[in-house]
Scaffold this active site. Structure first.
Site, PDB file in Angstrom:
ATOM      1  N   ILE A 129      49.923 -55.758 -37.566  1.00  0.00           N
ATOM      2  CA  ILE A 129      50.642 -54.889 -38.509  1.00  0.00           C
ATOM      3  C   ILE A 129      51.574 -55.691 -39.427  1.00  0.00           C
ATOM      4  N   THR A 150      47.063 -57.749 -28.558  1.00  0.00           N
ATOM      5  CA  THR A 150      47.897 -58.698 -27.816  1.00  0.00           C
ATOM      6  C   THR A 150      47.498 -58.577 -26.348  1.00  0.00           C
ATOM      7  N   THR A 161      61.770 -44.883 -28.850  1.00  0.00           N
ATOM      8  CA  THR A 161      62.134 -44.754 -27.436  1.00  0.00           C
ATOM      9  C   THR A 161      63.554 -44.222 -27.247  1.00  0.00           C
ATOM     10  N   ASP A 162      63.815 -43.664 -26.086  1.00  0.00           N
ATOM     11  CA  ASP A 162      65.183 -43.219 -25.768  1.00  0.00           C
ATOM     12  C   ASP A 162      66.135 -44.402 -25.573  1.00  0.00           C
ATOM     13  N   GLU A 163      65.557 -45.602 -25.378  1.00  0.00           N
ATOM     14  CA  GLU A 163      66.413 -46.757 -25.064  1.00  0.00           C
ATOM     15  C   GLU A 163      67.326 -47.139 -26.225  1.00  0.00           C
ATOM     16  N   TYR A 173      64.547 -55.590 -26.732  1.00  0.00           N
ATOM     17  CA  TYR A 173      63.530 -54.565 -27.017  1.00  0.00           C
ATOM     18  C   TYR A 173      64.157 -53.364 -27.715  1.00  0.00           C
ATOM     19  N   ASN A 193      65.316 -45.021  -9.259  1.00  0.00           N
ATOM     20  CA  ASN A 193      64.158 -45.889  -9.020  1.00  0.00           C
ATOM     21  C   ASN A 193      63.749 -45.934  -7.549  1.00  0.00           C
ATOM     22  N   LYS A 212      63.672 -51.854 -31.546  1.00  0.00           N
ATOM     23  CA  LYS A 212      63.195 -50.488 -31.822  1.00  0.00           C
ATOM     24  C   LYS A 212      64.238 -49.732 -32.654  1.00  0.00           C
ATOM     25  N   ARG A 235      65.643 -43.053 -14.465  1.00  0.00           N
ATOM     26  CA  ARG A 235      64.775 -42.878 -15.630  1.00  0.00           C
ATOM     27  C   ARG A 235      64.228 -41.452 -15.625  1.00  0.00           C
ATOM     28  N   GLU A 288      55.759 -54.467 -29.291  1.00  0.00           N
ATOM     29  CA  GLU A 288      56.001 -55.140 -28.025  1.00  0.00           C
ATOM     30  C   GLU A 288      56.864 -54.162 -27.236  1.00  0.00           C
ATOM     31  N   ALA A 330      67.006 -53.073 -29.160  1.00  0.00           N
ATOM     32  CA  ALA A 330      67.620 -53.428 -30.452  1.00  0.00           C
ATOM     33  C   ALA A 330      66.555 -53.487 -31.540  1.00  0.00           C
ATOM     34  N   LYS A 382      54.632 -52.584 -15.938  1.00  0.00           N
ATOM     35  CA  LYS A 382      55.643 -51.530 -15.903  1.00  0.00           C
ATOM     36  C   LYS A 382      55.731 -50.983 -14.480  1.00  0.00           C
ATOM     37  N   LEU A 383      56.877 -50.391 -14.145  1.00  0.00           N
ATOM     38  CA  LEU A 383      57.179 -50.057 -12.747  1.00  0.00           C
ATOM     39  C   LEU A 383      56.042 -49.340 -11.998  1.00  0.00           C
TER      40      LEU A 383
HETATM   41  P1  NAD Z   1      51.770 -51.021 -24.963  1.00  0.00           P
HETATM   42  O1  NAD Z   1      52.502 -52.307 -24.797  1.00  0.00           O
HETATM   43  O2  NAD Z   1      50.953 -50.500 -23.829  1.00  0.00           O
HETATM   44  O3  NAD Z   1      50.793 -51.110 -26.217  1.00  0.00           O
HETATM   45  C1  NAD Z   1      51.176 -51.678 -27.438  1.00  0.00           C
HETATM   46  C2  NAD Z   1      49.944 -51.870 -28.309  1.00  0.00           C
HETATM   47  O4  NAD Z   1      50.368 -52.418 -29.568  1.00  0.00           O
HETATM   48  C3  NAD Z   1      48.921 -52.858 -27.726  1.00  0.00           C
HETATM   49  O5  NAD Z   1      47.612 -52.345 -27.847  1.00  0.00           O
HETATM   50  C4  NAD Z   1      49.087 -54.104 -28.587  1.00  0.00           C
HETATM   51  O6  NAD Z   1      47.897 -54.870 -28.730  1.00  0.00           O
HETATM   52  C5  NAD Z   1      49.514 -53.499 -29.923  1.00  0.00           C
HETATM   53  N1  NAD Z   1      50.289 -54.448 -30.739  1.00  0.00           N
HETATM   54  C6  NAD Z   1      51.353 -55.197 -30.346  1.00  0.00           C
HETATM   55  N2  NAD Z   1      51.768 -55.972 -31.372  1.00  0.00           N
HETATM   56  C7  NAD Z   1      50.983 -55.674 -32.439  1.00  0.00           C
HETATM   57  C8  NAD Z   1      50.934 -56.144 -33.786  1.00  0.00           C
HETATM   58  N3  NAD Z   1      51.781 -57.068 -34.230  1.00  0.00           N
HETATM   59  N4  NAD Z   1      50.018 -55.593 -34.613  1.00  0.00           N
HETATM   60  C9  NAD Z   1      49.131 -54.655 -34.163  1.00  0.00           C
HETATM   61  N5  NAD Z   1      49.120 -54.215 -32.895  1.00  0.00           N
HETATM   62  C10 NAD Z   1      50.038 -54.714 -32.045  1.00  0.00           C
HETATM   63  O7  NAD Z   1      52.870 -49.968 -25.414  1.00  0.00           O
HETATM   64  P2  NAD Z   1      53.107 -48.448 -24.985  1.00  0.00           P
HETATM   65  O8  NAD Z   1      53.843 -48.407 -23.717  1.00  0.00           O
HETATM   66  O9  NAD Z   1      51.838 -47.708 -25.141  1.00  0.00           O
HETATM   67  O10 NAD Z   1      54.122 -47.992 -26.134  1.00  0.00           O
HETATM   68  C11 NAD Z   1      53.627 -47.537 -27.380  1.00  0.00           C
HETATM   69  C12 NAD Z   1      54.802 -47.172 -28.266  1.00  0.00           C
HETATM   70  O11 NAD Z   1      55.568 -46.139 -27.665  1.00  0.00           O
HETATM   71  C13 NAD Z   1      55.761 -48.327 -28.517  1.00  0.00           C
HETATM   72  O12 NAD Z   1      56.197 -48.262 -29.852  1.00  0.00           O
HETATM   73  C14 NAD Z   1      56.916 -48.057 -27.556  1.00  0.00           C
HETATM   74  O13 NAD Z   1      58.123 -48.591 -28.067  1.00  0.00           O
HETATM   75  C15 NAD Z   1      56.925 -46.550 -27.532  1.00  0.00           C
HETATM   76  N6  NAD Z   1      57.442 -45.938 -26.296  1.00  0.00           N
HETATM   77  C16 NAD Z   1      56.927 -46.304 -25.084  1.00  0.00           C
HETATM   78  C17 NAD Z   1      57.370 -45.668 -23.936  1.00  0.00           C
HETATM   79  C18 NAD Z   1      56.817 -46.013 -22.574  1.00  0.00           C
HETATM   80  O14 NAD Z   1      57.306 -45.507 -21.568  1.00  0.00           O
HETATM   81  N7  NAD Z   1      55.773 -46.832 -22.476  1.00  0.00           N
HETATM   82  C19 NAD Z   1      58.363 -44.694 -24.023  1.00  0.00           C
HETATM   83  C20 NAD Z   1      58.871 -44.352 -25.277  1.00  0.00           C
HETATM   84  C21 NAD Z   1      58.400 -44.975 -26.413  1.00  0.00           C
HETATM   85  O1  TDX Z   2      59.315 -54.744 -11.142  1.00  0.00           O
HETATM   86  C1  TDX Z   2      60.123 -53.881 -11.544  1.00  0.00           C
HETATM   87  N1  TDX Z   2      61.152 -53.478 -10.736  1.00  0.00           N
HETATM   88  C2  TDX Z   2      62.078 -52.563 -11.114  1.00  0.00           C
HETATM   89  O2  TDX Z   2      62.993 -52.240 -10.356  1.00  0.00           O
HETATM   90  C3  TDX Z   2      59.997 -53.269 -12.843  1.00  0.00           C
HETATM   91  C4  TDX Z   2      58.879 -53.676 -13.773  1.00  0.00           C
HETATM   92  C5  TDX Z   2      60.946 -52.336 -13.204  1.00  0.00           C
HETATM   93  N2  TDX Z   2      61.956 -52.000 -12.383  1.00  0.00           N
HETATM   94  C6  TDX Z   2      62.938 -50.975 -12.828  1.00  0.00           C
HETATM   95  C7  TDX Z   2      63.559 -51.247 -14.186  1.00  0.00           C
HETATM   96  C8  TDX Z   2      63.785 -49.855 -14.739  1.00  0.00           C
HETATM   97  O3  TDX Z   2      65.026 -49.342 -14.269  1.00  0.00           O
HETATM   98  O4  TDX Z   2      62.210 -49.746 -12.991  1.00  0.00           O
HETATM   99  C9  TDX Z   2      62.651 -49.025 -14.147  1.00  0.00           C
HETATM  100  C10 TDX Z   2      61.483 -48.839 -15.092  1.00  0.00           C
HETATM  101  O5  TDX Z   2      61.156 -50.122 -15.610  1.00  0.00           O
HETATM  102  P1  TDX Z   2      59.995 -50.324 -16.708  1.00  0.00           P
HETATM  103  O6  TDX Z   2      58.737 -49.726 -16.202  1.00  0.00           O
HETATM  104  O7  TDX Z   2      60.007 -51.767 -17.093  1.00  0.00           O
HETATM  105  O8  TDX Z   2      60.505 -49.375 -17.873  1.00  0.00           O
HETATM  106  P2  TDX Z   2      61.861 -49.345 -18.738  1.00  0.00           P
HETATM  107  O9  TDX Z   2      62.540 -50.650 -18.735  1.00  0.00           O
HETATM  108  O10 TDX Z   2      62.650 -48.156 -18.278  1.00  0.00           O
HETATM  109  O11 TDX Z   2      61.251 -49.086 -20.219  1.00  0.00           O
HETATM  110  C11 TDX Z   2      60.145 -48.166 -20.388  1.00  0.00           C
HETATM  111  O12 TDX Z   2      60.572 -46.934 -20.892  1.00  0.00           O
HETATM  112  C12 TDX Z   2      60.969 -46.859 -22.224  1.00  0.00           C
HETATM  113  C13 TDX Z   2      59.081 -48.760 -21.316  1.00  0.00           C
HETATM  114  O13 TDX Z   2      58.684 -50.024 -20.822  1.00  0.00           O
HETATM  115  C14 TDX Z   2      59.551 -48.853 -22.718  1.00  0.00           C
HETATM  116  O14 TDX Z   2      58.507 -49.301 -23.575  1.00  0.00           O
HETATM  117  C15 TDX Z   2      59.981 -47.483 -23.163  1.00  0.00           C
HETATM  118  O15 TDX Z   2      60.506 -47.539 -24.443  1.00  0.00           O
END
Ligand code: NAD
Ligand code: TDX
Length: 358
Positions: free
Chosen positions: A63, A39, A136-138, A162, A261, A166, A226, A87, A164, A201-202
């Site tokens: 998937i 994606t 995720t913790d969310e 999101y 933040n 997960k 966070r 996603e 919901a 992401k932030l």
């Molecule tokens: P990301 O968005 O960077 O990557 C997601 C990957 O999944 C991408 O490579 C995308 O192409 C692939 N993908 C999406 N839809 C797909 C589909 N239908 N079939 C196959 N592949 C698909 O995500 P991330 O931040 O690396 O998060 C990875 C996992 O960890 C997620 O399940 C997320 O919920 C979880 N998670 C993320 C964080 C965080 O802070 N980023 C924290 C806790 C848990």
């Molecule tokens: O432009 C921004 N300004 C801002 O104030 C963005 C993108 C975020 N924020 C705030 C929102 C959140 O309080 O910063 C904090 C972090 O935001 P994100 O990076 O979007 O993360 P969050 O919403 O906390 O979710 C992340 O952590 C848990 C990941 O995106 C999720 O995939 C993971 O499950």
């Protein structure tokens, strides 16, 4: 160690690429299959250093494609699934919730059912198999601004589309254990940061914007909290839990590293300015307070004592060190950022697929 054949989903994304790299390098005797739809969040440049390793294979697949996943699992005699594909961006889930239900819920169900059909049809059944779901913790909702922490016993109370989706996928994974006896594990992790995170992401967004001297949109008053964990520490936890975690258990993973933040943003500005050779405070004026995120969760914080006590894992990268490494990575890999900003990375993904056509 026994030969294993493991599907890692979402390996072209942020955390998935670190998990794939760790497994491919640490376990040359394993067969690692990265299943990713590519994606907007999938970027094969994240895995350029392992792309040619003999124990690694990339398969572009959704998937949600149950037949495709089942065929792949049977052909490759897969005995382990580490499921990260999702996603993952909360803001996108507010704008387009259907995609989140489709991939995060239906996609997880499709993988579970494929694993069930594949594993139940082989002589050893579920013996030696493992389905590990990364969550995720969310899903736990939001904490007050106090000292409470999410434990594995905290009730689910997701607020965003999101979280919901997960939460729903976590329930399906547990249901496959309770109903069919599938050996499953679920982990719930706090916010990750580090190299290769998509600049929506932030932390990567703000590093990228400071680099370009663009404004830094702080949601609401910037008071949300966070708990940040360096991505390689998450990957190490996943390795430990995949191999030594107890089946049907949940483990919380977190950095015990809470930041408001606005405080974090000021530190990011300081570190980026220092690396760019700007005077201290140079980019503070880029801060712009904007309309808050809908349903913005106040605070997340993880109690990871179960994982620490049972499996001996703990974060190894101190936050100052991790943030410094992260800032340096984005500034030294300007081309990686530019390719995403211009959309070029998707053309490069396609070139890789063309070159590696079987
Ligand atoms: P990301 O968005 O960077 O990557 C997601 C990957 O999944 C991408 O490579 C995308 O192409 C692939 N993908 C999406 N839809 C797909 C589909 N239908 N079939 C196959 N592949 C698909 O995500 P991330 O931040 O690396 O998060 C990875 C996992 O960890 C997620 O399940 C997320 O919920 C979880 N998670 C993320 C964080 C965080 O802070 N980023 C924290 C806790 C848990
Ligand atoms: O432009 C921004 N300004 C801002 O104030 C963005 C993108 C975020 N924020 C705030 C929102 C959140 O309080 O910063 C904090 C972090 O935001 P994100 O990076 O979007 O993360 P969050 O919403 O906390 O979710 C992340 O952590 C848990 C990941 O995106 C999720 O995939 C993971 O499950």
């Amino acid at each position: 160690m026994a030969k294993r054949s493991i599907i890692i989903t979402g390996g072209a994304g942020f955390i998935g690429s670190h998990v794939v790299r760790l497994f491919v390098n640490k376990y040359p005797e394993y067969n690692i299959i990265n299943v990713d739809k590519l994606t907007y969040a999938g970027n094969l440049a994240n895995l350029a250093d392992v792309a040619d390793k003999p124990n690694y294979r990339f398969v572009k697949m959704d998937i949600c494609d149950f037949e495709g996943v089942l065929r792949l699992m049977q052909e490759e005699r897969v005995d382990g699934v580490i499921h990260l594909a999702a996603e993952s961006h909360v803001d996108r889930s507010i704008a387009e919730p259907f995609t989140f239900a489709q991939t995060n819920v239906m996609g997880t169900l499709s993988l579970l059912q494929a694993a069930k059909v594949c594993w139940e049809s082989c002589a050893e059944g579920y013996s030696g198999k493992r389905f590990y779901h990364i969550s995720t913790d969310e899903v736990y909702g939001a904490l007050e601004f106090d000292n409470t922490l999410f434990t594995e016993q905290t009730s689910y109370n997701p607020h965003s589309p999101y979280s919901a989706s997960k939460a729903s996928s976590d329930h399906f994974v547990r249901a496959y254990h309770d109903t069919y006896g599938m050996p499953t594990i679920v982990t719930n992790c706090s916010n990750n940061y580090g190299p290769n995170q998509f600049p929506e992401k932030l932390i990567p967004l703000f590093i990228s914007n400071i680099r370009q001297q663009k404004s830094l949109p702080v949601y609401g008053k910037g008071e949300n909290v966070r708990d940040w964990l360096y991505v390689e520490d998450h990957a190490r936890a996943i390795d430990t839990i995949f191999h030594n975690g107890r089946v049907a258990q949940t483990y919380n993973i977190g950095g015990s590293n809470e930041w408001r933040n606005i405080d974090l943003i000021k530190v990011i500005i300081k570190v980026v300015d220092r690396h760019l050779g700007n005077a201290e405070g140079h980019s503070l004026g880029l801060i712009e307070y904007v309309t808050d995120r809908l349903g913005h969760d106040a605070r997340y914080a993880i109690d990871s004592s179960k994982l620490r006590n049972e499996l001996g894992w703990e974060p190894s990268v101190q936050f100052e060190e991790g943030l410094d490494r992260t800032v340096r990575w984005y500034l030294e890999n300007g081309a990686w950022l530019e390719d995403i900003i211009s959309g070029n990375y998707q053309r490069r993904n396609n070139e890789y697929l063309e070159e590696n056509k079987r």
